[in-house]
Design a protein around this motif. Structure first.
Motif, mmCIF file in Angstrom:
data_model
loop_
_atom_site.group_PDB
_atom_site.id
_atom_site.type_symbol
_atom_site.label_atom_id
_atom_site.label_comp_id
_atom_site.label_asym_id
_atom_site.label_seq_id
_atom_site.Cartn_x
_atom_site.Cartn_y
_atom_site.Cartn_z
ATOM 1 N N UNK A 574 0.847 -1.188 0.000
ATOM 2 C CA UNK A 574 0.000 0.000 0.000
ATOM 3 C C UNK A 574 0.885 1.242 0.000
ATOM 4 N N UNK A 575 0.541 2.191 -0.867
ATOM 5 C CA UNK A 575 1.235 3.475 -0.887
ATOM 6 C C UNK A 575 0.411 4.476 -0.080
ATOM 7 N N UNK A 626 11.937 -1.402 7.639
ATOM 8 C CA UNK A 626 12.480 -1.568 6.301
ATOM 9 C C UNK A 626 11.775 -0.746 5.251
ATOM 10 N N UNK A 627 11.203 0.389 5.645
ATOM 11 C CA UNK A 627 10.436 1.239 4.724
ATOM 12 C C UNK A 627 11.080 2.620 4.676
ATOM 13 N N UNK A 628 11.105 3.230 3.504
ATOM 14 C CA UNK A 628 11.702 4.547 3.321
ATOM 15 C C UNK A 628 10.626 5.573 3.022
ATOM 16 N N UNK A 629 10.642 6.683 3.760
ATOM 17 C CA UNK A 629 9.693 7.767 3.501
ATOM 18 C C UNK A 629 10.301 8.721 2.483
ATOM 19 N N UNK A 630 9.457 9.267 1.615
ATOM 20 C CA UNK A 630 9.922 10.172 0.567
ATOM 21 C C UNK A 630 9.125 11.472 0.613
ATOM 22 N N UNK A 631 9.710 12.495 -0.010
ATOM 23 C CA UNK A 631 9.120 13.828 0.034
ATOM 24 C C UNK A 631 9.115 14.432 -1.359
ATOM 25 N N UNK A 632 7.974 15.032 -1.705
ATOM 26 C CA UNK A 632 7.881 15.829 -2.922
ATOM 27 C C UNK A 632 7.274 17.163 -2.516
ATOM 28 N N UNK A 633 8.003 18.244 -2.760
ATOM 29 C CA UNK A 633 7.517 19.529 -2.272
ATOM 30 C C UNK A 633 8.030 20.667 -3.150
ATOM 31 N N UNK A 634 7.246 21.712 -3.195
ATOM 32 C CA UNK A 634 7.624 22.946 -3.886
ATOM 33 C C UNK A 634 7.245 24.112 -2.994
ATOM 34 N N UNK A 643 5.067 6.917 1.377
ATOM 35 C CA UNK A 643 5.868 5.712 1.551
ATOM 36 C C UNK A 643 5.031 4.511 1.133
ATOM 37 N N UNK A 644 5.704 3.432 0.799
ATOM 38 C CA UNK A 644 5.029 2.190 0.397
ATOM 39 C C UNK A 644 5.429 1.089 1.361
ATOM 40 N N UNK A 645 4.426 0.428 1.949
ATOM 41 C CA UNK A 645 4.694 -0.625 2.918
ATOM 42 C C UNK A 645 3.900 -1.864 2.551
ATOM 43 N N UNK A 646 4.522 -3.019 2.764
ATOM 44 C CA UNK A 646 3.875 -4.291 2.448
ATOM 45 C C UNK A 646 3.366 -4.953 3.723
ATOM 46 N N UNK A 647 2.134 -5.413 3.704
ATOM 47 C CA UNK A 647 1.496 -6.041 4.867
ATOM 48 C C UNK A 647 0.990 -7.431 4.488
ATOM 49 N N UNK A 648 1.038 -8.327 5.469
ATOM 50 C CA UNK A 648 0.414 -9.628 5.280
ATOM 51 C C UNK A 648 -1.095 -9.484 5.420
ATOM 52 N N UNK A 649 -1.817 -10.398 4.794
ATOM 53 C CA UNK A 649 -3.281 -10.370 4.857
ATOM 54 C C UNK A 649 -3.739 -11.556 5.696
ATOM 55 N N UNK A 650 -4.561 -11.328 6.740
ATOM 56 C CA UNK A 650 -5.041 -12.456 7.550
ATOM 57 C C UNK A 650 -5.964 -13.356 6.735
ATOM 58 N N UNK A 651 -6.037 -14.601 7.146
ATOM 59 C CA UNK A 651 -6.847 -15.572 6.393
ATOM 60 C C UNK A 651 -8.309 -15.187 6.379
ATOM 61 N N UNK A 652 -8.789 -14.667 7.537
ATOM 62 C CA UNK A 652 -10.202 -14.269 7.628
ATOM 63 C C UNK A 652 -10.310 -12.768 7.531
ATOM 64 N N UNK A 653 -11.267 -12.312 6.709
ATOM 65 C CA UNK A 653 -11.475 -10.873 6.546
ATOM 66 C C UNK A 653 -12.699 -10.376 7.316
ATOM 67 N N UNK A 654 -13.397 -11.329 8.027
ATOM 68 C CA UNK A 654 -14.543 -10.885 8.816
ATOM 69 C C UNK A 654 -14.045 -10.222 10.095
ATOM 70 N N UNK A 655 -14.597 -9.114 10.436
ATOM 71 C CA UNK A 655 -14.186 -8.380 11.639
ATOM 72 C C UNK A 655 -15.162 -8.655 12.760
ATOM 73 N N UNK A 656 -14.596 -8.871 13.950
ATOM 74 C CA UNK A 656 -15.458 -9.025 15.120
ATOM 75 C C UNK A 656 -15.974 -7.660 15.543
ATOM 76 N N UNK A 657 -17.251 -7.578 15.911
ATOM 77 C CA UNK A 657 -17.787 -6.282 16.345
ATOM 78 C C UNK A 657 -17.054 -5.790 17.577
#
Length: 789
Positions: A574-575, A626-634, A643-657
């Motif tokens: 995700x960026x 292990x992630x690098x933050x970047x800047x674009x500015x004027x 920044x772009x970071x990679x995350x694992x996805x849990x097997x279940x996508x249902x959320x408990x209330x």
């Protein structure tokens, strides 16, 4: 005592060498009247010195043709090898400057194979020569001539090979010298089979190049070590000694440097040879003093340093015929100071100073090497390069052990100091956190308790804002301290990234509205609802960026965007980007915007406030993952941090209330509960008591740990302050548990350090609330321990 001991060592060295030389096992024929007779000596693969009584003709260059008609009665003889300076020739004493011719004959054994190549090895001939064998020129070094203008000096040991034409080999050697203080020959020529001589010469070069490479690289290694540490000056001196002395292995004796670069002028190499020798002695003296100043005499070391520097200076400014006379005085100086250096290392060993035993052993190795070299130079025996190789190897190896040991000790001391400084810093931050948070607890608590007239609402909100801002500053410093100390750990729990962003925007919407800003969110539909992450740290990172954007933007837009870059069923990249339309950052300022306590300029700090740690903390939290933050500015157009970071996805996508705390907060669930408040600060007692009474809790107050032990009876929960005189919260908890009291104990701590929180849970307490506490958090934590689901 030291001098007599050293004298015994030198005598033993000399005796061992002479015994070795005497037991070599092969007789060495000596020239008599210009003839060396090998008829009774088996040549085989042995090597023999060519020395004794040679024909010698001073101030004459004679060629093979000159001897075909020469009258034997005109022959003159001289010892060989021999230095010309002060040598008696007939009735005259000759000088080092001049030229002459040597002639001798070698009678070979009758059994010798006439088709096998023989060789004559030539080394220290001062300072140019030409060699004829059986009427043919077979070797030359430099240019021999009868005047200085036509003569060219050069040194390059070599092996002249030949096949003898009969049983008698006629040898003519022309030597010329107009530069060196000696002239003539210092060492004998060597004779044997060509293969044996060539192999010997090549082996000597191999030893020299190996030693040169090892010592030079060792010197460069210790030089780098010194520049990285700067706290062990002996590293610098030893590295300089290695670098300067390494030249001796390729610029003297076998002259491997001349073999590689035959165009180097002789005057350059002779200056380097003497300069490096004398200067390396100076450096060695300084290294010895820096290693063990406790047992060294400054005066004696200064005299040695001055003497060697004077010799070095003479080499730099004087012509070759002057400074080449300084070698014997230098050897005398070494002879005087070798026992002194030995004494220094013996004293250091007796006093058990760091690495002294290795220093003593290494000094013994170099004393042996120097003594061996000096005695060989004086012509007492032929030098064996294997002996020199291993003595030098032992010296540099043991010296490396000394410095490595001292560097390790120095590093350990520096590390201990750094750890003590870090501990002191953490203790200071803990103390300051407690001292600041305690009065801040009163401010935050009273601002949540008091009711004011509508006309004073704005003042109350200002007070709340100021207290929140102060908390942000304290938390920034503490967070940075924890990151700097490596105390951050990341968890992986399922988190709904959309809900996370929704709550974050809700927190900052009020601040954004105050500055007439609008917060927008854009979340890619392809991003899964749940990801495995540390939601607290992710929230902190985005919060810092959003807070920063709001701070530097007026009447603009802050846009939070989440875009899916790549992914599959197991993971997603995700960026994250936070973009604003604020003041922007000039290009020249972007390079250090992430540095500690840095903002774009000092005026920025004065105008917008803050610690300057928000971006630093954000960058470090991402880097730890292990992630690098970047800047674009004027400048003037806004900024975008992403920044772009990679995350694992849990097997279940249902959320408990999520469990709603609204029921607990709205209901009078704590009414009638009996709680013991252990707190010594009257203001904190007042604030906590008012909140507890507001929730209809029966409150008993104990102003110390001892009083808590006495007052506890049928209480259902204990609120425990940690910092109290006489008996702190940890000790009080221990004593309560020891008495069998198992009711929940919640720590009230002004410290936000992770070590304190870990200690709280390890000491037997059930939970903690950080001062200044949020009323809702305090209520929720009390209710979670007292109210059943």
């Amino acid at each position: 005592m030291i001098n007599s001991h050293s004298a015994r060592i030198l005598f033993l060295i000399f005796l061992v060498i002479k015994v070795y030389d005497a037991t070599a096992g092969t007789p060495k024929p000596v020239a008599q009247s210009g003839i060396i007779d090998f008829r009774s000596v088996p040549i085989e693969d042995k090597i023999f010195p060519l020395q004794g009584e040679f024909e010698f003709y001073w101030k004459k260059f004679l060629t093979p043709d000159s001897f075909t008609t020469r009258n034997p009665a005109s022959k003159k003889f001289s010892g060989f090898p021999e230095i010309w300076k002060n040598q008696v020739y007939g009735q005259d004493t000759i000088s080092a400057m001049g030229y002459g011719t040597y002639r001798f004959q070698i009678i070979l054994p009758a059994t010798y194979n006439k088709n096998e190549w023989l060789g004559i090895g030539l080394a220290d001939l001062y300072t140019s020569y030409k060699l004829f064998i059986d009427g043919k020129e077979v070797a030359a070094n430099g240019v021999v001539a009868t005047s200085e203008n036509e003569y060219t000096p050069f040194w390059l040991p070599q092996v002249a090979t030949f096949i003898p034409s009969n049983d008698t080999v006629n040898v003519i050697l022309q030597i010329a010298n107009f530069k060196h203080a000696k002239g003539g020959s210092r060492e004998a020529l060597i004779f044997g089979k060509a293969s044996a001589l060539t192999q010997r010469y090549q082996h000597n070069l191999d030893y020299d190049f190996i030693l040169f490479g090892c010592v030079l690289m060792g010197g460069l290694f210790f030089l780098g070590l010194y520049f990285f540490s700067r706290n062990e000056i002996s590293l610098l001196w030893f590295s300089m000694f290695c670098i300067t002395y390494s030249y001796r292995f390729i610029g003297a004796k076998n002259y491997g440097l001349h073999q590689l670069f035959t165009d180097i002028p002789w005057t350059v190499t002779i200056h380097l040879e003497y300069f490096m020798l004398y200067f390396s002695a100076f450096v060695f003296g300084r290294c010895t003093f820096q290693l063990y100043p406790e047992v060294s005499s400054k005066l004696i070391i200064r005299i040695f340093s001055a003497s060697t520097l004077i010799l070095t200076g003479i080499v730099v400014v004087a012509p070759t015929d002057i400074f080449t006379n300084t070698l014997i005085p230098f050897f005398v100086l070494l002879g005087l100071y070798i026992p002194i250096f030995m004494g220094i290392y013996i004293k250091a060993t007796l006093r058990r100073l760091d690495g002294a035993i290795f220093a003593l052993l290494s000094t013994g190795a170099i004393v042996f090497s120097f003594s061996y070299d000096i005695l060989a130079y004086l012509g007492l025996f032929e030098k064996n390069n294997i002996v020199i190789f291993f003595s030098y190897f032992a010296f540099f190896f043991l010296q490396s052990l000394i410095l490595s040991y001292r560097f390790a000790k120095s590093y350990q001391r520096a590390l201990a100091k750094a750890e003590m400084a870090s501990l002191a810093k953490m203790e200071f931050l803990s103390t300051m956190s407690h001292e600041i948070r305690t009065p801040l607890n009163a401010i935050v608590g009273m601002s949540n308790l008091i009711a004011v007239a509508p006309s004073q609402t704005e003042n109350l909100e200002t007070l709340k804002f100021a207290s929140r801002h102060l908390m942000f500053l304290i938390n920034d410093i503490l967070d940075y301290s924890k990151i700097d100390a490596g105390k951050i750990e990341f968890e992986k729990e399922p988190a709904n990234v959309r809900e996370l962003m929704k709550k974050l925007v809700a927190v900052y919407r009020e601040r954004a509205v105050e500055k007439k800003n609008q917060i927008l969110t854009e979340i890619d539909e392809a991003i899964p609802d749940l990801i495995l992450c540390d939601s607290t740290r992710l929230n902190q990172i985005i919060s810092n960026l959003v807070s920063n954007a709001i701070k530097f933007t007026d009447q603009g837009i802050i846009r939070i965007c989440l875009r899916k870059i790549s992914g599959d069923e197991q993971s997603v990249s995700i960026r994250f980007s936070v973009e604003d339309t604020g003041i922007g950052i000039a290009p020249e300022q972007q390079g250090f915007i992430f540095e500690n306590f840095s903002q774009a300029s000092s005026s920025t700090t004065r105008k917008f406030g803050g610690t300057g740690l928000g971006l630093t903390i954000t960058q470090k939290l991402l880097e730890l993952q292990g992630v690098k933050i970047q800047l674009s500015s004027e400048e003037g157009q806004g900024s975008c941090f992403f920044f772009t970071q990679t995350f694992e996805i849990p097997a279940r996508q249902e959320t408990e209330p999520e469990r709603s705390s609204e029921r607990i907060i709205s209901a009078d669930v704590l009414a009638g509960k009996k709680i013991l408040l252990v707190e010594d600060n009257p203001v904190n007692v007042l604030i906590a008591s008012k909140f507890l009474q507001k929730w209809n809790v029966q409150v008993d107050v104990a102003e110390s740990g001892m009083m808590a032990l006495d007052k506890f009876s049928d209480h259902e929960l204990v609120l425990m302050d940690l910092e109290m005189p006489e008996m702190d919260g940890f000790t009080t908890t221990y004593n309560l548990r020891k008495k069998g009291i198992n009711v929940p104990i919640i720590a009230l701590t002004a410290s936000a350090l992770i070590e304190v929180k870990e200690k709280v849970l390890q000491s037997g307490m059930n939970d903690f609330v950080t001062k200044p506490f949020d009323p809702q958090e305090l209520f929720t934590k009390i209710a979670s321990h007292l109210v059943s689901e």
